[in-house]
Each structure stands twice: as C-alpha cells, then as structure tokens.
Design an enzyme around this catalytic site. Structure first.
Site, short mmCIF file in Angstrom:
data_model
loop_
_atom_site.label_atom_id
_atom_site.label_comp_id
_atom_site.label_asym_id
_atom_site.label_seq_id
_atom_site.Cartn_x
_atom_site.Cartn_y
_atom_site.Cartn_z
CG HIS A 1 11.73 61.44 65.43
ND1 HIS A 1 12.28 60.31 66.00
CD2 HIS A 1 11.45 61.09 64.13
CE1 HIS A 1 12.33 59.33 65.10
NE2 HIS A 1 11.84 59.79 63.97
CG ASP B 1 10.14 63.23 70.61
OD1 ASP B 1 10.47 63.17 69.42
OD2 ASP B 1 10.41 62.32 71.43
CG HIS B 2 14.28 64.84 69.78
ND1 HIS B 2 15.29 64.66 70.70
CD2 HIS B 2 13.51 63.73 69.86
CE1 HIS B 2 15.13 63.49 71.30
NE2 HIS B 2 14.06 62.91 70.80
CG ASP C 1 15.80 59.85 70.61
OD1 ASP C 1 16.14 60.46 71.64
OD2 ASP C 1 14.63 59.83 70.18
CG HIS D 1 16.34 57.18 66.62
ND1 HIS D 1 15.54 56.25 67.26
CD2 HIS D 1 15.70 58.38 66.73
CE1 HIS D 1 14.48 56.87 67.74
NE2 HIS D 1 14.55 58.15 67.43
CG HIS E 1 16.27 62.74 65.96
ND1 HIS E 1 16.77 62.98 67.22
CD2 HIS E 1 15.13 62.01 66.15
CE1 HIS E 1 15.99 62.42 68.12
NE2 HIS E 1 14.97 61.83 67.49
CG HIS F 1 13.63 60.07 74.95
ND1 HIS F 1 12.32 60.51 74.95
CD2 HIS F 1 14.06 60.15 73.67
CE1 HIS F 1 11.97 60.83 73.71
NE2 HIS F 1 13.01 60.63 72.91
#
Length: 282
Positions: free
Chosen positions: A56, A58-59, A134, A110, A54, A173
């Site tokens: 975001h 942090d990905h 996530d 998400h 996805h 995570h």
C-alpha cells in the site's frame, strides 16, 4: 538496537532501527523519504535496507526514491507489487543486519502479500520487537482487504500471538484511541481497556505516539486477541473463534466511521509539499 518511531502522513508510522555499535540502520515501511532522510542525518547512520510490510502506498511509496538515492540499497518484502523490491522473502526466513536479526512472518489478509518482521539481538537484555504493519494494531487488527477471517485468525493466534509475551509491538498506524473505544464497547467492564484508553487519550492530547505496546498487554485489552473470552463472545453472538473474529471485524468496520478523509494521493502531495507553489500564488 534502537528504534526511532517516525510519524508521517495522517496517522502512519515508519521506523528506523539502528544498530548502535556500527551506526547502520534498517527502515521499516519507508513511506516519506524526506522525513526519513532527516532522521538518518540527525542520527548519523547509514541506511542499509528497507523492510516493507505490504505494498500500500502509505507504507511503500518511498522505496523507489530511496533506492535511487542509495545505490545498492536492499528492499525486502513478500509482494511483487512493492516498489523497488530487490529481495522477496518467505515465511520463517531469517535476515541479519550486523547484530540485528530478523525473522519474516507471513501474515496474509490485509493484503495477500503482507509480511511482519520480528527483530532481536542475541545476548541483549532488551525485549524483541515486532513490526506488525497493518496486521496487528494497539487494541485492534487490520481490515480484511484481500483475505479472510480464517487467515487473520491464524495470523493472530498461531503466528504473532505465539511470540514472546514481552515482544514490543510497533504497528503501522496510530489508531489506538479509536480501537480502544471499540474494545470498551465490546468489554465495558474490562479494567485493562479502561486504563489503556485513558492513557492513550492523554498521549493523543500531547501528540505523542502510543507505540510500542507489548504482546502481553494486547492479550489484556485487544478484543481480536480475546476471542475465547465470554464477554467478547456475548457481544458478537458467536462462540467459534473464527466466527467471533469475523463478526468483530464487521462490527469494528461500522463503528463510528470517521469523517471522509482526503484521498491518499492528495494527502501524500501535501506531506511532500507539492502544493506549496500553488498555495503561495493565492
């Protein structure tokens, strides 16, 4: 295939999947290029593609830099917001990287464009792997930022929950201890939860990852996959599975909220060493 688990940022995982016969590799959620490049060099492999679950930061934050470093690099995902995207994939689409086969599993909730990746090699004795981003965590599930309980219920029961029991779950995570503390509150008599939590705490103390789990294990202790179990329904005060899931997620969101964390851009800057020159001046 060989899966390298790479810890980055505060609690993120990115992965490097290596086809051992050709030494070609595919990255999943390449958030920190510097760390990924270290592993690529150490393993002596060639990066062929990035699979992004996805958009975001942090990905997906490393996609642009890696695309510049590796001309022709393929970047797969289901959301136009993913940086450097070259191939937009759809649910059920299959990809092939040498002997590695990938099935794309669309799991919106998400984020509205979240995609999981199911990987295997034909005629291999090794269990298949699920890169769940996530959506599904060890002992938990993702927050419903851009979707609904109905969507997550479909994701967990009809899409991911229908995969082979021996599927290894590689999530986005490291939040296993927190998830299982909540699971123990939901089902205080569940021995599988108690045992997994004790194991996860030991791994945490040793600074070791708790991934992968297996789908079979998740059905034993993950409350979000146990919606029809009487203790879970009693805890939520609901019986209809979607309503149980909705209540569980709300309760989990308010369960021992962690202390305020640094904002994501600041965390990323620290990880990249961008504050180094400033700190050295002091």
């Amino acid at each position: 295939m060989k899966v390298k688990v790479i810890s980055v940022l505060e609690d993120n995982y990115m992965y490097l999947v290596i086809e051992e016969s050709t030494r070609d590799a595919v990255a999943v959620d390449a958030a920190v290029p510097k760390r990924l490049l270290e592993i690529i060099r150490k393993e002596d492999v060639v990066l062929r593609a990035i699979l992004t679950t996805h958009h975001h930061w942090d990905h997906a934050r490393g996609n642009e830099e890696l695309a510049q470093l590796f001309p022709g690099l393929q970047v797969f995902g289901a959301d136009e917001r993913i940086g450097a995207l070259t191939h937009k994939v759809t649910h059920g689409q299959e990809l092939t990287f040498g002997a590695i086969r990938v099935r794309c599993l669309f799991t919106p909730c998400h984020t509205s464009g979240h995609m999981c990746y199911f990987m295997w090699e034909d005629d291999s004795p090794d269990a298949p792997a699920l890169f769940s981003g996530d959506t599904l965590f060890v002992g938990g599930c993702g927050q419903f930022f851009e979707g609904t309980a109905e969507q997550m219920h479909t994701n967990l029961t009809q899409i991911l929950g229908a995969l082979p029991d021996d599927t290894k779950v590689f999530c986005g995570h490291e939040c296993t201890v927190r998830n299982l503390k909540f699971a123990l509150k939901v089902e205080p008599e569940n021995e599988a939860v108690k045992q997994k939590l004790a194991w996860a705490r030991q791994r945490d103390e040793q600074d070791l990852p708790t991934v992968p789990s297996t789908l079979h294990e998740e059905f034993l202790y993950n409350p979000f996959l146990r919606l029809t179990e009487e203790p879970v329904q009693r805890f939520t005060g609901r019986t209809e599975p979607v309503e149980v899931l909705r209540a569980l997620r709300s309760l989990r969101d308010n369960f021992k909220k962690p202390k305020e964390r640094p904002n994501p851009p600041a965390m990323l800057a620290f990880d990249w060493g961008l504050f180094g020159p400033l700190l050295e001046k002091k």
